[in-house]
Design a protein around this motif. Structure first.
Motif, PDB file in Angstrom:
ATOM      1  N   ALA A   1       0.839  -1.070   0.057  1.00 28.66           N
ATOM      2  CA  ALA A   1      -0.105   0.041   0.047  1.00 28.66           C
ATOM      3  C   ALA A   1       0.875   1.169   0.082  1.00 28.66           C
ATOM      4  CB  ALA A   1      -0.956  -0.127   1.176  1.00 28.66           C
ATOM      5  N   ALA A   2       1.918   1.157   0.786  1.00 32.32           N
ATOM      6  CA  ALA A   2       2.929   2.317   0.725  1.00 32.32           C
ATOM      7  C   ALA A   2       3.621   2.521  -0.512  1.00 32.32           C
ATOM      8  CB  ALA A   2       3.947   2.116   1.822  1.00 32.32           C
ATOM      9  N   VAL A   3       3.865   1.347  -1.134  1.00 34.64           N
ATOM     10  CA  VAL A   3       4.524   1.688  -2.460  1.00 34.64           C
ATOM     11  C   VAL A   3       3.727   2.215  -3.611  1.00 34.64           C
ATOM     12  CG1 VAL A   3       5.590   0.619  -4.459  1.00 34.64           C
ATOM     13  CG2 VAL A   3       6.128   0.110  -2.347  1.00 34.64           C
ATOM     14  N   ILE A   4       2.239   1.936  -3.601  1.00 31.10           N
ATOM     15  CA  ILE A   4       1.366   2.287  -4.607  1.00 31.10           C
ATOM     16  C   ILE A   4       1.068   3.854  -3.984  1.00 31.10           C
ATOM     17  CG2 ILE A   4      -1.010   2.214  -5.172  1.00 31.10           C
ATOM     18  CD1 ILE A   4      -0.708  -0.863  -4.672  1.00 31.10           C
ATOM     19  N   LEU A   5       0.710   4.223  -2.785  1.00 34.75           N
ATOM     20  CA  LEU A   5       0.488   5.537  -2.359  1.00 34.75           C
ATOM     21  C   LEU A   5       1.577   6.451  -2.377  1.00 34.75           C
ATOM     22  CD1 LEU A   5      -1.625   4.808   0.793  1.00 34.75           C
ATOM     23  CD2 LEU A   5      -2.540   5.601  -1.599  1.00 34.75           C
ATOM     24  N   SER A   6       2.695   5.999  -2.724  1.00 31.94           N
ATOM     25  CA  SER A   6       3.940   6.714  -2.922  1.00 31.94           C
ATOM     26  C   SER A   6       3.930   7.828  -4.086  1.00 31.94           C
ATOM     27  CB  SER A   6       5.355   6.251  -2.838  1.00 31.94           C
ATOM     28  OG  SER A   6       5.464   5.484  -4.080  1.00 31.94           O
ATOM     29  N   ASN A   7       3.051   7.458  -5.104  1.00 33.16           N
ATOM     30  CA  ASN A   7       2.875   8.223  -6.120  1.00 33.16           C
ATOM     31  C   ASN A   7       2.556   9.638  -5.859  1.00 33.16           C
ATOM     32  OD1 ASN A   7       3.719   7.872  -8.920  1.00 33.16           O
ATOM     33  ND2 ASN A   7       2.023   6.716  -9.326  1.00 33.16           N
ATOM     34  N   ARG A   8       1.378   9.552  -5.002  1.00 24.67           N
ATOM     35  CA  ARG A   8       0.934  10.966  -4.289  1.00 24.67           C
ATOM     36  C   ARG A   8       1.755  11.757  -3.727  1.00 24.67           C
ATOM     37  NH1 ARG A   8      -4.633  11.335  -4.929  1.00 24.67           N
ATOM     38  NH2 ARG A   8      -5.885   9.602  -5.581  1.00 24.67           N
ATOM     39  N   VAL A   9       2.529  11.198  -2.926  1.00 20.67           N
ATOM     40  CA  VAL A   9       3.825  11.775  -1.995  1.00 20.67           C
ATOM     41  C   VAL A   9       4.673  12.377  -3.014  1.00 20.67           C
ATOM     42  CG1 VAL A   9       5.345  11.522  -0.231  1.00 20.67           C
ATOM     43  CG2 VAL A   9       3.068  10.384  -0.061  1.00 20.67           C
TER      44      VAL A   9
END
Length: 392
Positions: free
Chosen positions: A57-65
């Motif tokens: 989940a963190a890898v996928i959400l890193s796009n937003r960061v």
């Protein structure tokens, strides 16, 4: 103004090494779980699944960061990701068992966020180099990524008997710290990005039956590769009763087979028909997974690992080559709808395995990838049939 070829080559050389660190971070969880004692009774498959869920989940959400970090420049993003990875590993060294698993889940999520930010910055940085020599750039990046996965496994294997879990994680934290120093001393100029697909183009991809089938192919293939990478040591220890050191050694063998197989696959792509390679590699992967499921000794497990790793190594380059021909606007600086969907398969499949294993037992860890490879074989047949019917 576009960068000169010489400058682009220099930039590419400085950044490609970051894929080694990316593989190093992504292989962390599969190697550290035996060090944390998750091979012992009582089995904590749900907790292990939660670790993988936090990482994916963190890898996928890193796009937003990344949208907030990248505007400050690629060099800043690379250094930021490396320092975040270093601090995350040091934090994990502080919360090793018997500390609550919830503390480690937060640390694992931070590692996933760092790896995702690093990947995004690296893909932006190599965009111009990819435009000059796409095949060589992908081959070099993939090889360095595999070397990073292998290095993480060998580091843990070599230190498992002599050091504590906290000490091993501190040793691992040195690697991203060194990369942060490298990127501070060798600033990297921003690369010229390729044209990104519009939202309409991305949705148009999924109106095509072939695009949907390609997306499902990558989804299952990513999931198969990372499920095995994440769960192989725990499976072998609990199933065969072998030592954690030997189990991690077999995981290292898996990375070696993947790495060498991928180099061989890339070198023969122009000389051997891709369809023949796929028809040979998919049954080989199914055979290797079946052998891992049925074997009762370390030799059989090693043989299965070599078959699976070598077969997986061939499948992915062939699929990406076909997708690149079908979707010519693809560029490594962004994920189109297809690649985002496939990434989710690779990141979330190991978590799903944990939840299924808690409900159905240890055997499902090999049974589900075996079913996934069967789906790959079915989808390849459907794509071939669609190509014949459409005349493409």
């Amino acid at each position: 103004m576009e960068a000169a070829p010489g400058r682009t080559e220099a930039t590419l050389g400085k950044t490609l090494g970051g894929f080694f660190l990316s593989g190093f971070l992504m292989a962390l969880l599969g190697t550290i779980l035996p060090v944390w004692g998750y091979h012992r009774d009582p089995p904590e498959f749900i907790t292990v699944g939660n670790y993988f869920l936090c990482l994916g989940a963190a890898v996928i959400l890193s796009n937003r960061v990344a949208r907030h970090v990248l505007p400050r420049g690629i060099p800043f993003a690379l250094v930021f990701a490396c320092l975040l990875a270093c601090l995350s590993l040091l934090y994990l060294a502080l919360v090793t068992p018997p500390a609550s698993a919830w503390w480690r889940m937060a640390g694992v999520a931070a590692v996933g966020l760092a790896a995702g930010l690093l990947n995004t910055a690296l893909l932006d940085a190599i965009a111009a180099g990819y435009a000059l020599r796409p095949a060589a750039t992908v081959a070099e990046a993939g090889s360095l990524y595999g070397l990073g996965c292998l290095a993480a496994t060998l580091l843990v294997t070599g230190t498992l008997r002599a050091y504590t879990a906290a000490s091993i994680l501190i040793f691992m934290a040195v690697v991203p710290a060194l990369f942060a120093g490298l990127y501070v001393r060798a600033p990297i100029a921003a690369a010229v990005p390729g044209r990104q697909p519009t939202l309409r183009e991305a949705f148009r991809d999924f109106r095509s039956p072939r695009a949907v089938m390609f997306a499902l192919l990558l989804f299952f293939q990513f999931g198969n590769e990372w499920s095995l990478a994440g769960w192989l040591p725990l499976f072998l220890i609990r199933r065969l009763g072998i030592s954690p050191t030997l189990a991690l050694g077999l995981l290292a063998l898996y990375w070696v087979a993947l790495l060498l197989g991928r180099v061989v696959a890339i070198s023969i792509l122009g000389r051997v028909h891709g369809g023949k390679l796929l028809l040979g590699s998919v049954p080989a992967a199914i055979f290797g997974l079946a052998l891992l499921y049925l074997t009762d000794n370390a030799f059989g497990a090693g043989t299965g690992v070599v078959f699976v790793g070598g077969a997986f190594a061939i499948i992915y380059p062939l699929l990406t080559e076909k997708i690149g021909l079908r979707f010519p606007y693809y560029n490594p600086a962004f994920f189109s709808g297809i690649f985002t969907f496939a990434l989710m398969g690779g990141m979330l499949a190991p978590a799903t395995l944990g939840y299924f294993a808690a409900a159905a037992g240890l055997g499902v860890i090999m049974a589900l990838p075996l079913a996934g490879m069967t789906m790959v074989l079915v989808l390849l047949g459907l794509i071939w049939l669609e190509a014949k019917v459409s005349g493409r």
